[in-house]
Write a protein that holds these residues in place. Sequence first.
Motif, mmCIF file in Angstrom:
data_model
loop_
_atom_site.group_PDB
_atom_site.id
_atom_site.type_symbol
_atom_site.label_atom_id
_atom_site.label_comp_id
_atom_site.label_asym_id
_atom_site.label_seq_id
_atom_site.Cartn_x
_atom_site.Cartn_y
_atom_site.Cartn_z
ATOM 1 N N GLU A 193 0.829 -1.214 0.000
ATOM 2 C CA GLU A 193 0.000 0.000 0.000
ATOM 3 C C GLU A 193 0.860 1.260 0.000
ATOM 4 N N GLY A 194 1.995 1.202 0.686
ATOM 5 C CA GLY A 194 2.909 2.335 0.644
ATOM 6 C C GLY A 194 3.456 2.565 -0.748
ATOM 7 N N GLN A 195 3.769 1.506 -1.451
ATOM 8 C CA GLN A 195 4.254 1.616 -2.826
ATOM 9 C C GLN A 195 3.181 2.217 -3.733
ATOM 10 N N GLN A 196 1.940 1.841 -3.492
ATOM 11 C CA GLN A 196 0.859 2.397 -4.290
ATOM 12 C C GLN A 196 0.702 3.893 -4.033
ATOM 13 N N ILE A 197 0.874 4.309 -2.773
ATOM 14 C CA ILE A 197 0.813 5.743 -2.460
ATOM 15 C C ILE A 197 1.890 6.492 -3.228
ATOM 16 N N ILE A 198 3.118 5.967 -3.249
ATOM 17 C CA ILE A 198 4.208 6.643 -3.955
ATOM 18 C C ILE A 198 3.923 6.705 -5.452
ATOM 19 N N ARG A 199 3.380 5.629 -6.022
ATOM 20 C CA ARG A 199 3.050 5.660 -7.451
ATOM 21 C C ARG A 199 1.983 6.727 -7.740
ATOM 22 N N GLU A 200 0.997 6.822 -6.880
ATOM 23 C CA GLU A 200 -0.048 7.832 -7.076
ATOM 24 C C GLU A 200 0.528 9.239 -6.964
ATOM 25 N N LEU A 201 1.440 9.425 -6.015
ATOM 26 C CA LEU A 201 2.066 10.744 -5.873
ATOM 27 C C LEU A 201 2.973 11.063 -7.056
ATOM 28 N N ALA A 202 3.682 10.045 -7.571
ATOM 29 C CA ALA A 202 4.541 10.258 -8.734
ATOM 30 C C ALA A 202 3.725 10.721 -9.939
ATOM 31 N N LEU A 203 2.526 10.172 -10.085
ATOM 32 C CA LEU A 203 1.654 10.584 -11.186
ATOM 33 C C LEU A 203 1.252 12.052 -11.074
ATOM 34 N N GLN A 204 1.259 12.586 -9.865
ATOM 35 C CA GLN A 204 0.889 13.986 -9.624
ATOM 36 C C GLN A 204 2.122 14.897 -9.597
ATOM 37 N N SER A 205 3.292 14.360 -9.888
ATOM 38 C CA SER A 205 4.545 15.117 -9.743
ATOM 39 C C SER A 205 5.240 15.294 -11.089
ATOM 40 N N ASP A 206 6.110 16.275 -11.138
ATOM 41 C CA ASP A 206 6.940 16.513 -12.317
ATOM 42 C C ASP A 206 8.295 15.831 -12.191
ATOM 43 N N ILE A 207 8.783 15.736 -10.951
ATOM 44 C CA ILE A 207 10.134 15.248 -10.700
ATOM 45 C C ILE A 207 10.098 14.268 -9.548
ATOM 46 N N VAL A 208 10.834 13.180 -9.675
ATOM 47 C CA VAL A 208 11.098 12.270 -8.558
ATOM 48 C C VAL A 208 12.598 12.297 -8.290
ATOM 49 N N LEU A 209 12.973 12.514 -7.030
ATOM 50 C CA LEU A 209 14.365 12.437 -6.594
ATOM 51 C C LEU A 209 14.502 11.240 -5.661
ATOM 52 N N GLU A 210 15.562 10.444 -5.823
ATOM 53 C CA GLU A 210 15.771 9.316 -4.914
ATOM 54 C C GLU A 210 17.255 9.035 -4.769
ATOM 55 N N ASN A 211 17.645 8.511 -3.595
ATOM 56 C CA ASN A 211 19.048 8.127 -3.392
ATOM 57 C C ASN A 211 19.162 6.769 -2.696
ATOM 58 N N TYR A 212 18.305 5.847 -3.115
ATOM 59 C CA TYR A 212 18.383 4.480 -2.616
ATOM 60 C C TYR A 212 19.527 3.729 -3.300
ATOM 61 N N LYS A 213 19.909 2.601 -2.728
ATOM 62 C CA LYS A 213 20.931 1.767 -3.347
ATOM 63 C C LYS A 213 20.465 1.323 -4.733
ATOM 64 N N VAL A 214 21.433 1.102 -5.616
ATOM 65 C CA VAL A 214 21.120 0.703 -6.983
ATOM 66 C C VAL A 214 20.232 -0.540 -6.973
ATOM 67 N N GLY A 215 19.103 -0.461 -7.661
ATOM 68 C CA GLY A 215 18.196 -1.591 -7.800
ATOM 69 C C GLY A 215 17.163 -1.747 -6.701
ATOM 70 N N GLN A 216 17.319 -0.988 -5.582
ATOM 71 C CA GLN A 216 16.415 -1.202 -4.454
ATOM 72 C C GLN A 216 14.978 -0.809 -4.772
#
Length: 409
Positions: free
Chosen positions: A87-110
């Motif tokens: 459900e948390g992943q779904q929230i992030i996907r919904e927010l990404a659809l409402q955004s222009d830019i996504v910034l992330e600094n997770y480990k490669v592939g995470q």
Amino acid sequence: MQNKTALGHIRVLDLTRVLAGPWCAQNLADLGAEVIKVERPLVGDDTRSWGPPYLRDETGENTSEAAYYLAANRGKQAITVDISSDEGQQIIRELALQSDIVLENYKVGQLKKYGLDYDTLKELKPDLIYCSITGFGQTGPYAHRAGYDFIVQGMGGFMSLTGERDDLPGGGPQKAGVAIADLMTGMYATIAVMAALSHRDRTGEGQYIDMALLDVQVAMLANMNTNYLASGVAPKRWGNAHPNIVPYQTFATSDGHIIVAAGNDSQYTKFVQAGGRPELADDPLYLTNPRRVAHRDQLVPLLMEMVAQKTKQEWIDLLEAAGVPCGPINNLDEVFDNPQVVARDMLMELPHPSAGKVRLVGSPMKMSVTPAQALSAPPLLGQHTSEVLGNLLGYDEEKLANLRTRKII
């Protein structure tokens, strides 16, 4: 009348923590973008606990906000989401659809494991700009290593140039006093994001940005890189001295330190005349800069003795009047009391929900029509979760309460 903002039409989903990513996001917030900072429930960005010192409330008691966190998170909205849950992943996907830019600094592939990587999200939103920040980038033999600023300063060559000469007391490699690889990566990421926005606005096409601390550390060595590439000779450490100019270094006064940057023979002459040692300008050993460089080990101790006879302010007054480039080495008390720093609005105060108010550093970006500005203090953990999910995604109170109960938000 409300000020115009350069990025008031832009929304940023900020999945970063610590420094490089938050620094980029803070730049975008200063320029007017709506930045939504996503953190782990109950824990938040690691830097929230990187103290002391902590922000104090009006009674002098520590709040939960470390000063480190305050440095890179002004102007943002803060929400908490457990992205390891479906459900948390779904929230992030919904927010990404409402955004222009996504910034992330997770480990490669995470984030790919969570369906939050660029390839997945661009299928939902083709014009998305997605910026990943890691220690070593998405490709190459080191891609899966964790990257830390201190290590990158060493690996990228910076510490081979920084520190006192090896033959002097205290000689050896030295890191910078701030996390320059992180900060410069945040700055380069800001530039890359702005370029991608410009491209998107012209073409409608989004893109992926791959930022690496090591790449940035190598790039920012500037002329030291080209000195090496042109000569084949690796530069060495010179401490606060200059390999090609004498005197161009720090000196201890009777009550502090100053920098003297005598870039030509005339300035050198004025320097020693101001110090009451005009004979040092006439000495054949020190008459020209090449001679001063060749005989620096004899000359510099004489200049050190001369400078030690006066106070820091006496030297600043004398050398400014003589037209010799100079400056003090200020501590932060002196920096924030400096009339030029005050005049440039580099210190500001914002209301804070738990401390009453917080003092922060202003943005150095001075723009005549769309000024950079911070309108809100670094947010408390989860301060805007209900507001953001309610307004952007239409979640009602019942749904929000259910998600909280199950620690999804």
